[in-house]
Write a protein that holds these residues in place. Structure first.
Motif, PDB file in Angstrom:
ATOM      1  N   ALA A  42       0.837  -1.209   0.000  1.00 23.76           N
ATOM      2  CA  ALA A  42       0.000   0.000   0.000  1.00 23.76           C
ATOM      3  C   ALA A  42       0.869   1.255   0.000  1.00 23.76           C
ATOM      4  CB  ALA A  42      -0.938   0.013   1.201  1.00 23.76           C
ATOM      5  N   ARG A  43       1.955   1.253   0.769  1.00 22.70           N
ATOM      6  CA  ARG A  43       2.835   2.424   0.810  1.00 22.70           C
ATOM      7  C   ARG A  43       3.577   2.605  -0.508  1.00 22.70           C
ATOM      8  NH1 ARG A  43       3.184   1.028   6.500  1.00 22.70           N
ATOM      9  NH2 ARG A  43       5.052  -0.250   6.232  1.00 22.70           N
ATOM     10  N   LEU A  44       4.008   1.511  -1.118  1.00 25.67           N
ATOM     11  CA  LEU A  44       4.644   1.627  -2.432  1.00 25.67           C
ATOM     12  C   LEU A  44       3.665   2.192  -3.450  1.00 25.67           C
ATOM     13  CD1 LEU A  44       6.723  -1.663  -2.694  1.00 25.67           C
ATOM     14  CD2 LEU A  44       7.599   0.676  -2.670  1.00 25.67           C
ATOM     15  N   ARG A  45       2.433   1.747  -3.395  1.00 24.32           N
ATOM     16  CA  ARG A  45       1.409   2.243  -4.321  1.00 24.32           C
ATOM     17  C   ARG A  45       1.151   3.729  -4.068  1.00 24.32           C
ATOM     18  NH1 ARG A  45      -1.428   2.331  -8.519  1.00 24.32           N
ATOM     19  NH2 ARG A  45      -3.671   2.201  -8.498  1.00 24.32           N
ATOM     20  N   LEU A  46       1.008   4.117  -2.803  1.00 29.17           N
ATOM     21  CA  LEU A  46       0.776   5.528  -2.478  1.00 29.17           C
ATOM     22  C   LEU A  46       1.936   6.401  -2.950  1.00 29.17           C
ATOM     23  CD1 LEU A  46      -0.761   5.079   1.073  1.00 29.17           C
ATOM     24  CD2 LEU A  46      -1.919   6.087  -0.913  1.00 29.17           C
ATOM     25  N   LEU A  47       3.147   5.963  -2.701  1.00 31.08           N
ATOM     26  CA  LEU A  47       4.320   6.726  -3.138  1.00 31.08           C
ATOM     27  C   LEU A  47       4.330   6.863  -4.656  1.00 31.08           C
ATOM     28  CD1 LEU A  47       6.908   8.136  -2.156  1.00 31.08           C
ATOM     29  CD2 LEU A  47       8.078   5.964  -2.467  1.00 31.08           C
ATOM     30  N   SER A  48       3.993   5.793  -5.341  1.00 33.23           N
ATOM     31  CA  SER A  48       3.940   5.810  -6.798  1.00 33.23           C
ATOM     32  C   SER A  48       2.867   6.761  -7.309  1.00 33.23           C
ATOM     33  CB  SER A  48       3.673   4.392  -7.306  1.00 33.23           C
ATOM     34  OG  SER A  48       3.483   4.385  -8.693  1.00 33.23           O
ATOM     35  N   ILE A  49       1.711   6.758  -6.675  1.00 36.29           N
ATOM     36  CA  ILE A  49       0.623   7.646  -7.087  1.00 36.29           C
ATOM     37  C   ILE A  49       1.014   9.107  -6.891  1.00 36.29           C
ATOM     38  CG2 ILE A  49      -1.745   8.386  -6.587  1.00 36.29           C
ATOM     39  CD1 ILE A  49      -2.306   5.394  -5.845  1.00 36.29           C
ATOM     40  N   VAL A  50       1.582   9.413  -5.735  1.00 39.96           N
ATOM     41  CA  VAL A  50       2.004  10.795  -5.479  1.00 39.96           C
ATOM     42  C   VAL A  50       3.102  11.197  -6.468  1.00 39.96           C
ATOM     43  CG1 VAL A  50       3.118  12.346  -3.817  1.00 39.96           C
ATOM     44  CG2 VAL A  50       1.334  10.766  -3.044  1.00 39.96           C
ATOM     45  N   LEU A  69      -8.418   1.655   0.545  1.00 44.62           N
ATOM     46  CA  LEU A  69      -8.304   1.613   2.005  1.00 44.62           C
ATOM     47  C   LEU A  69      -9.061   2.788   2.604  1.00 44.62           C
ATOM     48  CD1 LEU A  69      -4.476   0.828   2.216  1.00 44.62           C
ATOM     49  CD2 LEU A  69      -6.367  -0.791   2.566  1.00 44.62           C
ATOM     50  N   SER A  70      -9.346   2.702   3.890  1.00 43.04           N
ATOM     51  CA  SER A  70     -10.059   3.791   4.560  1.00 43.04           C
ATOM     52  C   SER A  70      -9.145   5.007   4.702  1.00 43.04           C
ATOM     53  CB  SER A  70     -10.536   3.339   5.940  1.00 43.04           C
ATOM     54  OG  SER A  70      -9.421   3.139   6.801  1.00 43.04           O
ATOM     55  N   GLN A  71      -9.748   6.168   4.907  1.00 47.19           N
ATOM     56  CA  GLN A  71      -8.972   7.404   5.055  1.00 47.19           C
ATOM     57  C   GLN A  71      -7.990   7.326   6.226  1.00 47.19           C
ATOM     58  OE1 GLN A  71      -9.489  10.076   7.583  1.00 47.19           O
ATOM     59  NE2 GLN A  71      -7.622  10.962   6.728  1.00 47.19           N
ATOM     60  N   PRO A  72      -8.396   6.809   7.403  1.00 44.40           N
ATOM     61  CA  PRO A  72      -7.415   6.722   8.496  1.00 44.40           C
ATOM     62  C   PRO A  72      -6.230   5.801   8.164  1.00 44.40           C
ATOM     63  CG  PRO A  72      -9.639   6.536   9.362  1.00 44.40           C
ATOM     64  CD  PRO A  72      -9.746   6.468   7.867  1.00 44.40           C
ATOM     65  N   THR A  73      -6.483   4.720   7.448  1.00 45.00           N
ATOM     66  CA  THR A  73      -5.402   3.803   7.084  1.00 45.00           C
ATOM     67  C   THR A  73      -4.466   4.453   6.072  1.00 45.00           C
ATOM     68  OG1 THR A  73      -6.818   1.898   7.520  1.00 45.00           O
ATOM     69  CG2 THR A  73      -4.877   1.510   6.150  1.00 45.00           C
ATOM     70  N   VAL A  74      -5.022   5.139   5.086  1.00 43.68           N
ATOM     71  CA  VAL A  74      -4.203   5.851   4.102  1.00 43.68           C
ATOM     72  C   VAL A  74      -3.366   6.916   4.807  1.00 43.68           C
ATOM     73  CG1 VAL A  74      -4.274   7.423   2.118  1.00 43.68           C
ATOM     74  CG2 VAL A  74      -5.709   5.367   2.136  1.00 43.68           C
ATOM     75  N   SER A  75      -3.981   7.657   5.711  1.00 44.89           N
ATOM     76  CA  SER A  75      -3.249   8.693   6.455  1.00 44.89           C
ATOM     77  C   SER A  75      -2.107   8.088   7.271  1.00 44.89           C
ATOM     78  CB  SER A  75      -4.199   9.471   7.361  1.00 44.89           C
ATOM     79  OG  SER A  75      -5.072  10.245   6.574  1.00 44.89           O
ATOM     80  N   HIS A  76      -2.336   6.935   7.856  1.00 42.94           N
ATOM     81  CA  HIS A  76      -1.296   6.247   8.624  1.00 42.94           C
ATOM     82  C   HIS A  76      -0.113   5.894   7.713  1.00 42.94           C
ATOM     83  CE1 HIS A  76       0.744   3.448  11.284  1.00 42.94           C
ATOM     84  NE2 HIS A  76       0.666   2.552  10.335  1.00 42.94           N
ATOM     85  N   LEU A  78       0.700   7.277   4.864  1.00 36.42           N
ATOM     86  CA  LEU A  78       1.330   8.515   4.423  1.00 36.42           C
ATOM     87  C   LEU A  78       2.221   9.104   5.517  1.00 36.42           C
ATOM     88  CD1 LEU A  78      -1.699  10.057   2.529  1.00 36.42           C
ATOM     89  CD2 LEU A  78       0.423   9.204   1.490  1.00 36.42           C
ATOM     90  N   LYS A  79       1.801   8.962   6.757  1.00 38.27           N
ATOM     91  CA  LYS A  79       2.611   9.440   7.887  1.00 38.27           C
ATOM     92  C   LYS A  79       3.943   8.687   7.941  1.00 38.27           C
ATOM     93  CE  LYS A  79       2.697   9.898  12.877  1.00 38.27           C
ATOM     94  NZ  LYS A  79       2.044   9.598  14.146  1.00 38.27           N
ATOM     95  N   ILE A  80       3.897   7.378   7.731  1.00 33.45           N
ATOM     96  CA  ILE A  80       5.117   6.571   7.749  1.00 33.45           C
ATOM     97  C   ILE A  80       6.054   7.003   6.620  1.00 33.45           C
ATOM     98  CG2 ILE A  80       6.016   4.231   7.374  1.00 33.45           C
ATOM     99  CD1 ILE A  80       3.533   3.244   8.957  1.00 33.45           C
ATOM    100  N   LEU A  81       5.504   7.226   5.433  1.00 35.27           N
ATOM    101  CA  LEU A  81       6.321   7.678   4.301  1.00 35.27           C
ATOM    102  C   LEU A  81       6.902   9.069   4.543  1.00 35.27           C
ATOM    103  CD1 LEU A  81       4.101   6.352   1.392  1.00 35.27           C
ATOM    104  CD2 LEU A  81       6.397   5.537   2.003  1.00 35.27           C
TER     105      LEU A  81
END
Length: 115
Positions: A42-50, A69-76, A78-81
């Motif tokens: 999920a984090r690799l996908r988020l980083l790729s999307i951004v 994923l839910s907004q709180p999970t996505v935010s979590h 993103l916080k790690i990244l």
């Protein structure tokens, strides 16, 4: 410690730090922390999307649906990244926007690329 604090690789470096000499204990721990941030689909996908978004920036509201994923999970995630030094965060109204930190991926790639 963030990825940005691991090492400063100059253009005059003859080869990647991992093949030039053994990493000091502190650098190895920092690099492992950074790599753990990427060791999630999920984090690799988020980083790729951004990274592939216009201006290398995206609103958290636009990241929820693509990863399913839910907004709180996505935010979590993103916080790690962000803590690992890959993304920066800015607040605009009620939404948070995440941007790729310039050079963050290049610095990580340089650790593994032998010249």
């Amino acid at each position: 410690m963030t990825m940005l604090e691991i090492t400063d690789i100059s253009a005059s470096t003859c080869c990647a730090p991992l093949v030039r000499e053994p990493l000091p204990v502190e650098e190895a721990a920092a690099l492992a922390h950074t790599m753990k941030a990427l060791a999630d689909p999920a984090r690799l996908r988020l980083l790729s999307i951004v990274a592939s978004s216009e201006g290398h920036e995206a609103c958290v509201c636009d990241l929820i649906e693509p990863v399913g994923l839910s907004q709180p999970t996505v935010s979590h995630h993103l916080k790690i990244l962000t803590e690992a030094g890959f993304l920066s965060r800015s607040k605009r109204g009620t939404w948070a926007y995440y941007a790729l930190v310039p050079g963050a991926l290049d610095r990580l790639a340089a650790l593994f690329t032998a010249v």
